[in-house]
Design a protein around this motif. Structure first.
Motif, PDB file in Angstrom:
ATOM      1  N   THR A   4       0.825  -1.534  -0.051  1.00 40.23           N
ATOM      2  CA  THR A   4      -0.030   0.056   0.100  1.00 40.23           C
ATOM      3  C   THR A   4       0.631   1.252  -0.083  1.00 40.23           C
ATOM      4  O   THR A   4       0.531   2.240  -0.618  1.00 40.23           O
ATOM      5  CB  THR A   4      -0.895  -0.179   1.161  1.00 40.23           C
ATOM      6  OG1 THR A   4      -0.425  -0.076   2.451  1.00 40.23           O
ATOM      7  CG2 THR A   4      -2.128  -1.076   1.067  1.00 40.23           C
TER       8      THR A   4
ATOM      9  N   GLU B  29       2.118   1.727  -3.361  1.00 41.38           N
ATOM     10  CA  GLU B  29       0.869   2.186  -4.170  1.00 41.38           C
ATOM     11  C   GLU B  29       0.935   3.800  -4.062  1.00 41.38           C
ATOM     12  O   GLU B  29       0.661   4.524  -5.102  1.00 41.38           O
ATOM     13  CB  GLU B  29      -0.265   1.667  -3.855  1.00 41.38           C
ATOM     14  CG  GLU B  29      -1.494   2.115  -4.653  1.00 41.38           C
ATOM     15  CD  GLU B  29      -2.690   1.183  -4.425  1.00 41.38           C
ATOM     16  OE1 GLU B  29      -3.808   1.833  -4.639  1.00 41.38           O
ATOM     17  OE2 GLU B  29      -2.663   0.204  -4.031  1.00 41.38           O
TER      18      GLU B  29
ATOM     19  N   LYS C 176       3.477   6.387  -5.610  1.00 44.92           N
ATOM     20  CA  LYS C 176       3.580   6.239  -7.313  1.00 44.92           C
ATOM     21  C   LYS C 176       4.968   6.452  -7.940  1.00 44.92           C
ATOM     22  O   LYS C 176       5.311   7.284  -8.643  1.00 44.92           O
ATOM     23  CB  LYS C 176       2.888   7.477  -7.875  1.00 44.92           C
ATOM     24  CG  LYS C 176       1.522   7.633  -7.226  1.00 44.92           C
ATOM     25  CD  LYS C 176       0.528   6.611  -8.140  1.00 44.92           C
ATOM     26  CE  LYS C 176      -0.835   6.383  -7.915  1.00 44.92           C
ATOM     27  NZ  LYS C 176      -1.696   5.373  -8.708  1.00 44.92           N
TER      28      LYS C 176
ATOM     29  N   ILE D 106       2.274   0.257  -9.448  1.00 43.02           N
ATOM     30  CA  ILE D 106       1.863  -0.706  -8.332  1.00 43.02           C
ATOM     31  C   ILE D 106       0.551  -0.409  -7.853  1.00 43.02           C
ATOM     32  O   ILE D 106       0.305   0.556  -7.103  1.00 43.02           O
ATOM     33  CB  ILE D 106       3.012  -1.019  -7.317  1.00 43.02           C
ATOM     34  CG1 ILE D 106       4.241  -1.318  -8.079  1.00 43.02           C
ATOM     35  CG2 ILE D 106       2.541  -2.031  -6.079  1.00 43.02           C
ATOM     36  CD1 ILE D 106       4.368  -2.314  -8.828  1.00 43.02           C
ATOM     37  N   ASN D 107      -0.225  -1.553  -7.934  1.00 42.63           N
ATOM     38  CA  ASN D 107      -1.556  -1.507  -7.046  1.00 42.63           C
ATOM     39  C   ASN D 107      -1.679  -2.680  -6.116  1.00 42.63           C
ATOM     40  O   ASN D 107      -1.592  -3.801  -6.616  1.00 42.63           O
ATOM     41  CB  ASN D 107      -2.728  -1.655  -8.103  1.00 42.63           C
ATOM     42  CG  ASN D 107      -3.955  -1.737  -7.504  1.00 42.63           C
ATOM     43  OD1 ASN D 107      -4.576  -2.546  -6.965  1.00 42.63           O
ATOM     44  ND2 ASN D 107      -4.818  -0.539  -7.780  1.00 42.63           N
ATOM     45  N   ALA D 108      -1.619  -2.209  -4.858  1.00 39.98           N
ATOM     46  CA  ALA D 108      -1.628  -3.264  -3.650  1.00 39.98           C
ATOM     47  C   ALA D 108      -2.507  -4.546  -3.957  1.00 39.98           C
ATOM     48  O   ALA D 108      -2.224  -5.556  -3.799  1.00 39.98           O
ATOM     49  CB  ALA D 108      -1.673  -2.735  -2.476  1.00 39.98           C
TER      50      ALA D 108
END
Length: 335
Positions: free
Chosen positions: A288, A291, A294, A303-305
């Protein structure tokens, strides 16, 4: 996610119960056995069983006496007028004949205790706690409610089917079944509210902990060795980010530079990479936080957790890819 999965997994006795309800006739000893089996079902497994039964066997084909085994009675009214709509308000019950029980699920009552456990468990990693709560919430929204609404729709269709002759006592039973599911939906909504409140509380705590950088304490020389190994294995491109830019991504405040680390990895490989950073260098960076920053991309973009966790739960990395990442970071550790 094993604790969440345990609540939503199929019960191993479902196949036997479906065969029982699909068969003709039963003994009194069967009823006791069936009730014992049902006591091992939680509310979701019970709902799933009822949904599967009604999807595979026409409601009018199920033995009514067997159907009643699925529920426990607890105060409902039987009326003289078979067309009278069920109501909880006794002031609006003319022609009241006798008091029976309204219906409850004949299964183990685990939802409240399970929600209390999820809320109160003190996870060492807040991110993992939030993920469990979100997974539970998603299962309720997308699976639980959908099954309940489908069950009610099937029963209502049955009641409105003029080609089927339904006795008055059965009509009231089906109306009470619908009310039982309506009542349970209210409990689910309350559970969802409690889960969402807990998620908000944990997110507030987590946001307070997150600074404007990755807040890691690792020597620059180690980061340089990591960079060289990633470049050697072609996980990063020299033309996109230099060694100094790599250091800035991990060590500097995010708003102090324009550098972005673009890794030639998919979500599973990235999960392995972050896991190895923790194992070999004691570099702990929550997904997180990555994410929010950025500052790091992979083949799927920033990246998206949630996507990282979803990929990890769905698939297994090829051994050669895992070995390549693990061995490259082991080489960086040894120098």
């Amino acid at each position: 996610m094993s604790i969440v999965y345990s609540y939503f997994k199929k019960n191993h006795n479902e196949k036997y119960l479906k065969e029982f309800f699909d068969s003709r006739g039963h003994k009194s000893s069967d009823s006791i056995k069936i009730k014992n089996y049902l006591s091992e079902f939680n509310e979701f497994q019970f709902t799933q069983l009822v949904m599967d039964l009604l999807s595979e066997i026409p409601l009018h084909s199920i033995d009514f006496e067997k159907l009643k085994l699925l529920f426990i009675k607890n105060d409902y009214y039987l009326f003289e007028d078979p067309k009278f709509i069920f109501s909880y308000d006794s002031n609006f019950i003319p022609f009241k004949q006798e008091v029976h029980d309204y219906l409850k699920f004949n299964c183990s009552k685990e939802l409240i205790d399970f929600v209390d456990y999820l809320k109160s468990t003190d996870e060492l990693v807040k991110e993992a706690h939030i993920q469990k709560l979100r997974s539970f919430s998603t299962n309720i929204k997308h699976n639980f409610f959908q099954q309940i609404e489908s069950i009610k729709a099937i029963i209502e269709f049955h009641l409105n089917d003029n080609s089927i002759n339904i006795e008055g006592s059965q009509i009231y039973f089906y109306l009470c079944v619908i009310e039982a599911f309506n009542e349970f939906e209210q409990k689910l909504l309350l559970a969802l509210d409690q889960i969402e409140e807990r998620i908000e509380d944990l997110c507030e705590v987590q946001s307070e902990m997150v600074k404007n950088n990755f807040n890691i304490s690792v020597k620059e020389e180690k980061l340089k060795r990591i960079y060289r190994e990633l470049e050697r294995c072609e996980f990063i491109n020299l033309n996109e980010i230099c060694e100094n830019g790599f250091l800035k991504v991990f060590k500097c405040d995010w708003d102090s530079h324009e550098e972005i680390l673009n890794l030639n990895m998919d979500n599973l490989q990235f999960y392995c990479f972050v896991d190895c950073l923790n194992k070999f260098f004691n570099i702990k960076i929550p997904f997180t936080t990555i994410e929010i920053s950025k500052k790091i991309k992979n083949k799927n973009g920033f990246i998206n957790a949630k996507s990282i966790y979803a990929s990890k739960s769905r698939g297994q990395m090829l051994p050669k890819d895992e070995d390549l990442i693990t061995n490259s970071l082991l080489s960086a550790k040894k120098g």
